[in-house]
Scaffold this active site. Structure first.
Site, PDB file in Angstrom:
ATOM      1  N   GLU A  57       0.817  -1.221   0.000  1.00 36.81           N
ATOM      2  CA  GLU A  57       0.000   0.000   0.000  1.00 36.81           C
ATOM      3  C   GLU A  57       0.850   1.270   0.000  1.00 36.81           C
ATOM      4  O   GLU A  57       0.407   2.320  -0.459  1.00 36.81           O
ATOM      5  CB  GLU A  57      -0.968   0.000   1.184  1.00 36.81           C
ATOM      6  CG  GLU A  57      -2.098  -1.028   1.051  1.00 36.81           C
ATOM      7  CD  GLU A  57      -1.727  -2.410   1.569  1.00 36.81           C
ATOM      8  OE1 GLU A  57      -0.531  -2.631   1.900  1.00 36.81           O
ATOM      9  OE2 GLU A  57      -2.612  -3.275   1.654  1.00 36.81           O
ATOM     10  N   PHE A 109     -11.122  -7.566  14.117  1.00 34.85           N
ATOM     11  CA  PHE A 109     -10.062  -7.996  13.217  1.00 34.85           C
ATOM     12  C   PHE A 109      -9.804  -6.916  12.168  1.00 34.85           C
ATOM     13  O   PHE A 109     -10.720  -6.419  11.526  1.00 34.85           O
ATOM     14  CB  PHE A 109     -10.455  -9.316  12.533  1.00 34.85           C
ATOM     15  CG  PHE A 109      -9.412  -9.786  11.547  1.00 34.85           C
ATOM     16  CD1 PHE A 109      -8.129 -10.111  11.975  1.00 34.85           C
ATOM     17  CD2 PHE A 109      -9.701  -9.866  10.192  1.00 34.85           C
ATOM     18  CE1 PHE A 109      -7.160 -10.517  11.073  1.00 34.85           C
ATOM     19  CE2 PHE A 109      -8.739 -10.278   9.285  1.00 34.85           C
ATOM     20  CZ  PHE A 109      -7.466 -10.602   9.726  1.00 34.85           C
ATOM     21  N   GLN A 110      -8.556  -6.560  12.022  1.00 34.25           N
ATOM     22  CA  GLN A 110      -8.120  -5.523  11.084  1.00 34.25           C
ATOM     23  C   GLN A 110      -8.790  -4.181  11.314  1.00 34.25           C
ATOM     24  O   GLN A 110      -8.978  -3.392  10.390  1.00 34.25           O
ATOM     25  CB  GLN A 110      -8.284  -5.986   9.630  1.00 34.25           C
ATOM     26  CG  GLN A 110      -7.377  -7.179   9.335  1.00 34.25           C
ATOM     27  CD  GLN A 110      -7.205  -7.457   7.865  1.00 34.25           C
ATOM     28  OE1 GLN A 110      -8.089  -7.227   7.068  1.00 34.25           O
ATOM     29  NE2 GLN A 110      -6.026  -7.962   7.514  1.00 34.25           N
ATOM     30  N   LYS A 114     -17.556  -1.051   6.355  1.00 37.39           N
ATOM     31  CA  LYS A 114     -18.062  -1.992   5.357  1.00 37.39           C
ATOM     32  C   LYS A 114     -19.589  -1.955   5.229  1.00 37.39           C
ATOM     33  O   LYS A 114     -20.125  -2.055   4.129  1.00 37.39           O
ATOM     34  CB  LYS A 114     -17.601  -3.405   5.721  1.00 37.39           C
ATOM     35  CG  LYS A 114     -17.727  -4.376   4.559  1.00 37.39           C
ATOM     36  CD  LYS A 114     -17.021  -5.695   4.859  1.00 37.39           C
ATOM     37  CE  LYS A 114     -17.166  -6.651   3.677  1.00 37.39           C
ATOM     38  NZ  LYS A 114     -16.492  -7.942   3.949  1.00 37.39           N
ATOM     39  N   MET A 158      24.555   9.006   1.133  1.00 41.53           N
ATOM     40  CA  MET A 158      24.331  10.264   1.846  1.00 41.53           C
ATOM     41  C   MET A 158      24.618  10.100   3.337  1.00 41.53           C
ATOM     42  O   MET A 158      25.143  11.001   3.984  1.00 41.53           O
ATOM     43  CB  MET A 158      22.892  10.746   1.613  1.00 41.53           C
ATOM     44  CG  MET A 158      22.657  12.180   2.038  1.00 41.53           C
ATOM     45  SD  MET A 158      23.807  13.323   1.218  1.00 41.53           S
ATOM     46  CE  MET A 158      22.794  13.941  -0.116  1.00 41.53           C
TER      47      MET A 158
HETATM   48  C1  LIG Z   1      12.680   5.585   4.621  1.00 42.24           C
HETATM   49  C2  LIG Z   1      13.962   6.248   4.897  1.00 42.24           C
HETATM   50  N1  LIG Z   1      14.814   5.731   5.829  1.00 42.24           N
HETATM   51  C3  LIG Z   1      15.991   6.323   6.087  1.00 42.24           C
HETATM   52  C4  LIG Z   1      16.358   7.461   5.440  1.00 42.24           C
HETATM   53  C5  LIG Z   1      17.686   8.146   5.753  1.00 42.24           C
HETATM   54  N2  LIG Z   1      18.536   8.142   4.560  1.00 42.24           N
HETATM   55  C6  LIG Z   1      18.659   9.226   3.764  1.00 42.24           C
HETATM   56  S1  LIG Z   1      19.627   8.964   2.444  1.00 42.24           S
HETATM   57  C7  LIG Z   1      19.941   7.374   2.918  1.00 42.24           C
HETATM   58  C8  LIG Z   1      20.840   6.498   2.126  1.00 42.24           C
HETATM   59  C9  LIG Z   1      20.333   6.198   0.767  1.00 42.24           C
HETATM   60  O1  LIG Z   1      21.196   5.281   0.162  1.00 42.24           O
HETATM   61  P1  LIG Z   1      21.101   4.969  -1.382  1.00 42.24           P
HETATM   62  O2  LIG Z   1      19.700   4.705  -1.746  1.00 42.24           O
HETATM   63  O3  LIG Z   1      22.085   3.922  -1.737  1.00 42.24           O
HETATM   64  O4  LIG Z   1      21.463   6.368  -2.030  1.00 42.24           O
HETATM   65  P2  LIG Z   1      22.891   7.100  -2.151  1.00 42.24           P
HETATM   66  O5  LIG Z   1      22.914   8.158  -1.092  1.00 42.24           O
HETATM   67  O6  LIG Z   1      23.957   6.079  -1.971  1.00 42.24           O
HETATM   68  O7  LIG Z   1      22.870   7.686  -3.518  1.00 42.24           O
HETATM   69  C10 LIG Z   1      19.283   7.090   4.117  1.00 42.24           C
HETATM   70  C11 LIG Z   1      19.381   5.812   4.838  1.00 42.24           C
HETATM   71  C12 LIG Z   1      15.437   7.992   4.508  1.00 42.24           C
HETATM   72  N3  LIG Z   1      15.670   9.125   3.849  1.00 42.24           N
HETATM   73  N4  LIG Z   1      14.276   7.359   4.243  1.00 42.24           N
END
Ligand SMILES: Cc1ncc(C[n+]2csc(CCOP(=O)(O)OP(=O)(O)O)c2C)c(N)n1
Ligand SMILES: [Mg+2]
Lengths: 183, 590
Positions: free
Chosen positions: B52, B114-115, B164, B482
């Site tokens: 979802e 439920f749910q 529902k 990042m």
């Molecule tokens: C759902 C979620 N969890 C954690 C983060 C924190 N976060 C930001 S960038 C990142 C790393 C992303 O890695 P990748 O997809 O390999 O991209 P890159 O920076 O290597 O290009 C994380 C864990 C986020 N933005 N979203």
């Protein structure tokens, strides 16, 4: 690229320095399910203060509720609170009643005091001075009913404390604007 | 033309009446009556997602790329809770969604059935508005209101939770007819006197700049056209937030590139030094302003926004115009023309000379390599090889997202879909699916990271099922790049849990789903590999193996001002102690 010295707060120095003010906001909203949760959630979610909050339907035919909120914050925070409230879909109108002294505020309190002898006499005398009514009495206790500005109630409660204050129940503030015009 | 029908029929009828032709969804017990109606009609095309969250992001991608409302349908309980990330994402980025959730029958509400979950309670903070419809008599009105609220004013997601028994109940449906909300009537036109004042300020500015945001895109394509016209009339430079890319063409003369944390040297310095800032549909987010008390200290600020609460929220402005930016820009163009305004040519010349100096710094330059693919180079090649097509780009979140924003250039609005406010990894693939459904004949590419893509990889099945030829271009640096970059900058290079361990073989993964996999390591082979991806008529996972330790520059470190940027060559070859660049207070920020 020479940056000025670090500010006291990494976010905003100016916000922290602003004076904290107390304001009463009057919110007219459709009385639909969840409207109070929305208002309260907005305050908790964005970290605003609620000092008191009252709510009741005021126009039954239109299902309109008035929510009166006492809050505190820097002037720009109060402004922000007002606009955030206005953004809620069921909210029709938000008025800051503390602007320009246009608001009239009242609160009702019930104050339970316990004591004998001299304390009892003191309590009665003070109650009289504050125009508090006795709504329940036993040989060792009174319950006073008192309306007035919140500060007046605070004062009364403070005076009752050494005499034998048991507990207090307060309604929170109801407010309206002075003069012939609606809020 | 009121008709009697069941609640479930009303839902589908309302979708049709509001022009919804694609509905993203996932069935379950509490929405079976609606699924039964969907089965018996053809006007609304249902797209079965695989999670979802994917439905919500797909609806976002559909909405953002088409300017229409995105619609989704999910069941109660876990179906509803799975949408929360997507709804929050849509709220932060002001994307109009209508999300229909099933609910347990009214008599079971509150019994921990439920749910059952408190859907309106849970989504209250991540929707613009939400409704629990307890009576069939309210359903028709609520459905129409939901579309009205989602799309009018500052757009956002709206949830309609339908028990529902209400779906089975019969009632009277009337088509939407001048839907108005009794309380919600956002102001569209800006105040004329204020607009005149703004134009006067603009005419006498010496170092002006337009700072535009996602609001220009949300307002619809006329706003972008008018913005271009106003920029041309005034000759002012323009920069934009991540969300606003494409409103003004990246190929335009006045374009300074994106501003903010990973914005260009010229955009950020111009913001810092300007004497007049005209903010249009942008909200002074912390990624944009950097250190607030050093944000554009010498400028007067005009702020145009449809959301009154965005004004003076983070930055105090001198002139605020509340209204839809399309309407306000139209009035500004008209006033500028009718008063035969012209900017201080001589002064603007000085300003542009200064800007050209900053431009000369070439802050997006990077050191290329013929041994390993640099991620920036990969985006550049993708851009060069696709720029003649009608291409829609989505992204995940991380370095690749910023490189995409910096090195892929957008000349049109609605062609760039990214999770800006919430920064949701997992957004890009489902959003690409949504965009592809809105633009069946166009090229849709998700520029991804190897970590992010795994968050909604299941949606590859959706792409396969509906023959949606989305391309997933993974900049695989084997790191949550990042996160790694911040750990390098702030935490002494202790790369705590940011290495992408145990990665799948993306080519085999693609094949397992029934898609095509392409891998490329070699800069010399990159163009051919990209063409192979583009030539394939179907979904592709492209594993672009890039330099692992590349950092994303320029960068305004947290807690620093716009004129205090880190530039690429500063940090190349690890010649400088990056940890020393950010102070203790900056480390507290995100
Ligand atoms: C759902 C979620 N969890 C954690 C983060 C924190 N976060 C930001 S960038 C990142 C790393 C992303 O890695 P990748 O997809 O390999 O991209 P890159 O920076 O290597 O290009 C994380 C864990 C986020 N933005 N979203
Ligand atoms: Mg990565």
């Amino acid at each position: 690229m020479n940056a000025p010295a670090s500010p006291p707060s990494p976010y905003s120095a100016s916000k922290a320095q602003s004076k904290i003010e107390q304001h009463t906001l009057s919110v007219l909203a459709d009385n639909e399910p969840g409207v109070l949760a929305r208002v309260v959630g907005l305050f908790s979610g964005r970290g605003y203060n609620i000092e008191s909050l009252t709510v009741a339907e005021v126009v039954h035919a239109e299902h309109l509720s008035r929510i009166t909120i006492r809050t505190s914050g820097a002037p720009e925070t109060i402004d922000q609170i007002r606009h955030q409230l206005e953004r809620l879909v069921p909210v029709r109108q938000v008025t800051d009643l503390s602007e320009g002294g246009k608001g009239l505020e009242r609160e009702l309190a019930m104050v339970k005091v316990r004591g004998r002898g001299e304390n009892r006499a003191d309590a009665l005398q003070l109650a009289d001075a504050f125009r508090a009514r006795i709504v329940d009495a036993t040989t060792e206790s009174f319950i006073f009913e008192l309306t007035g500005k919140p500060e007046k109630i605070d004062e009364f409660v403070d005076l009752m404390r050494p005499i034998g204050l048991v507990e207090v129940s307060r309604t929170g503030v109801a407010a309206i604007s002075r003069g012939p015009q609606p809020i | 033309m009121s008709k009697e029908m069941t609640g479930a029929e009303m839902v589908v009828e309302a979708l049709k009446d509001h022009g919804v032709d694609v509905l993203f969804g996932y069935p379950g017990g509490a929405v079976l009556p609606i699924y039964d109606v969907l089965f018996q009609q053809e006007a609304v095309r249902h797209i079965l997602v695989r999670h979802e969250q994917g439905a919500a992001h797909a609806a976002e991608g559909y909405a953002r790329s088409s300017g229409k409302v995105g619609a989704l349908l999910v069941t109660s309980g876990p179906g509803a809770t799975n949408t929360v990330t997507g709804l929050t994402d849509a709220l932060m980025d002001s994307i109009p969604l209508v999300c229909i959730t099933g609910q347990v029958p009214t008599h079971l509400i509150g019994s921990d059935a439920f749910q059952e979950c408190d859907t309106v309670g849970i989504t209250r903070h991540c929707t613009k508005h939400n409704y629990l419809v307890k009576s069939i008599d309210d359903l028709c009105r609520v459905l129409h209101e939901a579309f009205y609220v989602a799309t009018n004013g500052r757009p956002g997601p709206v949830v309609v939770d339908i028990p529902k028994d209400v779906q089975f109940a019969r009632g009277v449906y009337a088509p939407p007819h001048n839907v108005q909300h009794k309380t919600y009537n956002p102001q569209m036109d800006g105040d004329t006197a204020l607009i005149r004042e703004a134009v006067r300020m603009m005419a006498s500015a010496q170092k002006p700049i337009f700072y535009t945001g996602g609001g220009v895109i949300n307002s619809g394509s006329p706003a972008s056209t008018l913005l271009r016209e106003l920029v041309a009339l005034t000759g002012f430079p323009i920069t934009s937030t991540l969300m606003g890319l494409g409103a003004y063409p990246a190929s335009g003369d006045a374009w300074l590139g994106m501003l903010g944390m990973h914005g260009t040297f010229e955009a950020n310095n111009a913001m810092h030094d300007c004497d007049l800032m005209i903010a249009v549909g942008a909200r002074f987010d912390d990624r944009i302003t950097g250190r607030l008390d050093a944000f554009s200290p010498g400028s007067k600020k005009i702020h145009i926004d449809i959301d009154r609460s965005s004004i003076n929220k983070n930055v105090k402005v001198d002139l605020a115009i509340v209204g839809d930016c399309g309407h306000v820009l139209e009035a500004m163009v008209r006033v500028w023309r009718s008063e035969a305004m012209h900017a201080e040519k001589q002064q603007l010349g000085d300003w542009w000379r200064q800007i050209d100096q900053w431009r000369g710094r070439k802050s997006l330059a990077f050191r290329n390599s013929d041994k390993v693919i640099k991620p920036q180079y990969a985006v550049q090649r993708l851009y060069e090889l696709t720029k003649d097509k009608d291409v829609y780009i989505t992204t995940e979140v991380g370095q690749h997202q910023m490189w995409a924003a910096q090195h892929f250039h957008f000349d049109e609005p609605n062609h760039w879909m990214t999770s800006g406010g919430l920064g949701t990894m997992g957004y890009g693939l489902p959003a690409a699916i949504g965009a592809q459904l809105a633009h069946p004949g166009s090229l849709v590419v998700d520029i991804a990271g190897e970590a992010s893509i795994l968050m909604c990889i299941q949606e590859l099945s959706t792409a396969i099922q509906y023959r949606l030829p989305v391309k997933v271009f993974i900049l695989n640096n084997e790191y949550m790049g990042m996160v790694r970059q911040w750990q390098e900058l702030l935490h002494g290079g202790r790369y705590s849990h940011s290495y992408s361990e145990a990665l799948p073989d993306f080519v085999k993964l693609a094949e397992a789903f029934g898609a095509k996999g392409v891998r490329c390591y070699d800069p010399a082979g990159l163009d051919a590999a990209i063409k192979e991806m583009l030539d394939y008529d179907g979904p592709v996972l492209f594993d672009c193996v890039v330099e692992k330790s590349e950092n994303c520059f320029p960068m305004i470190p947290s807690g620093k001002a716009h004129n205090d940027m880190l530039l690429a060559d500063l940090s190349d070859d690890a010649g400088i102690e990056l940890g020393a660049v950010i102070d203790e207070k900056g480390k507290m920020l995100v």
